[in-house]
Design a protein around this motif. Sequence first.
Motif: not given
Length: 323
Positions: A150, A231, A300, A234, A146, A139, A298
Amino acid sequence: MGRLLDNLAVMLGRAPRKPAFLTPAAQREFARQNSKEGKADRKRRIAEEREENYRSHFWRNWRWISIVVINLLFVLSYRADIQLVEGALTASRFVGFHMADVNSALQVMLAYKHVVINLVIGTSTVVFIWWLVGGRSFCAWACPYHLLGEWAEMLHLWLARRGLAKDHQFHRGLRTALYVVFAALAVVTGYTVFEVISPVGILSRAFTYGASLALIWVGVLLLIEVFYSRRFWCRYICPIGMTYGFVGATAPVTVTYDLANCLHEGKCRDVCMVPHVLEMTKIGYADDVRINIGADCTRCGMCVEVCPSKALTFDIKGLNKLL
């Protein structure tokens, strides 16, 4: 095994729970933090951190580059007709070798009602890659939606601070229920219904082969995320992330929480796309001094970037900290 099952239950929608049992090390650390000296030290460190206004964008920049490069490979290969990467993120061939998104492969096999050998071969490679890096890293590091989500989130937060948008939250179990619904639809209809509405496939195909009317649906989703629910796709709808969460649940690459370094300010949860995975950062919610973040993470790196005390770091199991 108990922690793994608990992480999977939280990913499926169960609310995180305050632990009933703390390890002796965690008990000692909480006692230290709640002592007079510990509280004074925490207060001092928070004051110092706020003066420094710590924030990095190291991982964010690399993630954005990764998403752009991965998706650009499909576009350039098609436009230049070099056949390096053919297809889209849902299903492709890399130098002639089949590769398939795990969720798309499952949908196809449910629709066809038998195991498709090419998909099994292609999916096995993809499963290994995303298991290695762990969690829902697909993701944050490959998914084109994504990246758009974001940016939509940034706009949502800007509008929210001015009272022009509000985050309406849904039960996270909705995603699990829809996972079952999409699987059932594939079996009953013999058609991969989810792929029709998946913004991941829509965007990937649009970048490579050109725009279609399906992009209107992507625009609708982004408007929902900007003005109504942060979001939304997601967090509450997309089964792709959940599939990769199962794949990466035991990965060697993790984000690790260190209770001893935590100031419990909650900045990590504020920036996290899936803040329920960081519940242990609340005072009294960590059952050990070092905890690997759960399957729904995720990877991230936003929590790592915003944490001033390095309580959250990227680790490889069995090796020292990377950061």
